[in-house]
Enzyme design. Structure first.
Site, short mmCIF file in Angstrom:
data_model
loop_
_atom_site.label_atom_id
_atom_site.label_comp_id
_atom_site.label_asym_id
_atom_site.label_seq_id
_atom_site.Cartn_x
_atom_site.Cartn_y
_atom_site.Cartn_z
N ARG A 83 0.54 6.63 0.12
CA ARG A 83 -0.13 5.66 0.17
C ARG A 83 -1.40 5.69 -0.88
NH1 ARG A 83 -2.06 2.85 5.41
NH2 ARG A 83 -3.65 4.31 5.59
N LYS A 185 -5.36 0.70 -0.19
CA LYS A 185 -6.43 1.07 0.50
C LYS A 185 -7.65 1.40 -0.39
CE LYS A 185 -7.07 3.15 4.80
NZ LYS A 185 -7.41 2.08 5.72
N GLU A 221 -3.16 -9.88 8.10
CA GLU A 221 -3.81 -8.57 8.72
C GLU A 221 -4.64 -9.39 10.02
OE1 GLU A 221 -5.09 -5.42 6.93
OE2 GLU A 221 -3.38 -5.15 5.70
#
Length: 341
Positions: A83, A185, A221
């Site tokens: 990620r 992220k 989210e």
């Protein structure tokens, strides 16, 4: 390492505690150096660093756990490495070889072994890897140099008085743009969430729910976590969208729901006006594993799922199974655990 630290493991929160060592590696002239452990927790960078002006930076979060027999294990660090590289590609930063990432995490845990909380305290060692663009720069372009670092802090259990459902409200703000950086992220996503979070908290909610930026009809989210719901016919459902950060906890829970609890799993659109299809709901992420959702406020009305005071049975099972795997009490799926030797 037989050093001891004077910490009350049972009273730890989720806050910064300076530990002894962190790992630091620099990228220059097209390659990463070997990296090393350092004691200094201060970072000195050029005032022209792209991380400061253009947000060229990303980070990860993962944990090390102590098992009943005193071993230390990392939970799925390869997924964090993948990620992080996805974030690096999106922001035009050099990728970190997966072995380098995992090795850096292992080095940091070993060097700070005495900060890994004992088994049974509910506490763990949180690791924060990050990459930032550094070096003398002025124009909007990728940095000439980069810093990759991993530091760690012991953190307490997320729920002090046991797991409790909390309520959320739907925000009018967007967390990310339809083809923006929501799926990686990067710090900018979190900076954008500070104001809506504060507004939600002022109104008595734990955090806010973000809807899809294009149509504002679908759940994306929950604060900085992923959403899941359990349907009346016992399906584990979670939203699918390119602007949702792919949570490692969520994908772990999807596997557990299917393989351990024999549930059907669906990754699909979750419409905000169809909340009544769910009998339980939760938010999942590294910090809390699962935060049970008591209710969601939308257009002035609070929709309650299982209960505002009790955790639903499936949510409880999912939580207990995942935590047992992380702590070594339950056999983990192939490749999920990396032992720190």
């Amino acid at each position: 390492m037989n050093k001891t630290v004077n910490l009350d493991w049972g009273k730890l929160g989720f806050s910064y505690i300076k530990t002894d060592f962190r790992y630091v590696s620099y990228w220059k002239d097209g390659k990463w150096d070997d990296g090393k452990l350092v004691e200094d927790n201060m970072v000195t960078i050029s005032e022209g660093s792209t991380a400061l002006h253009y947000g060229q930076q990303c980070f990860e979060g993962l944990k090390a756990y102590r098992t009943k027999d005193g071993k230390i294990q990392l939970f799925r660090p390869d997924q964090n490495a993948k990620r992080m590289n996805s974030s690096c590609r999106r922001l035009m930063m050099p990728e970190i070889p997966e072995e380098k990432f995992i090795d850096a995490c292992i080095q940091v845990v070993k060097a700070n072994e005495h900060f890994v909380p004992p088994y049974g305290t509910g506490a763990s060692l949180y690791l924060r890897p990050y990459v930032i663009g550094i070096g003398d720069n002025l124009g909007v372009k990728p940095a000439p140099e980069y810093l990759f670092s991993v530091f760690c802090c012991p953190v307490g259990p997320y729920f002090k008085g046991g797991m409790q459902p909390v309520n959320f409200t739907v925000s009018d703000y967007d967390r990310a743009a339809p083809y923006g950086t929501g799926g990686v992220k990067v710090g900018g996503n979190y900076a954008a969430s500070l104001l809506p979070h504060e507004q939600a908290v002022k109104r008595g909610f734990a955090d806010c729910i973000y809807l899809d930026p294009a149509t504002h009809t679908k759940i994306e989210e929950v604060g900085a976590a992923n959403f899941f719901g359990i349907t009346k016919d016992n399906k584990f459902v979670t939203p699918k969208s390119p602007s949702i950060l792919p949570s490692i906890t969520k994908y772990s829970l999807m596997h557990i729901a299917k393989e351990y609890l024999g549930m059907e799993v669906e990754e699909r659109d979750v419409y905000i006006d169809k909340l009544d299809e769910f009998v339980e709901a939760g938010a999942c992420g590294t910090a809390a594993v699962i935060t049970p959702i008591g209710g969601i406020e939308y257009k002035g009305k609070l929709h309650v799922f299982y209960s505002q005071t009790e955790v639903g049975p499936i949510t409880k099972k999912l939580y207990n199974t995942l935590v047992a795997i992380q702590l070594g009490d339950e056999k983990a799926p192939e490749g999920w655990i990396v032992e720190v030797k």
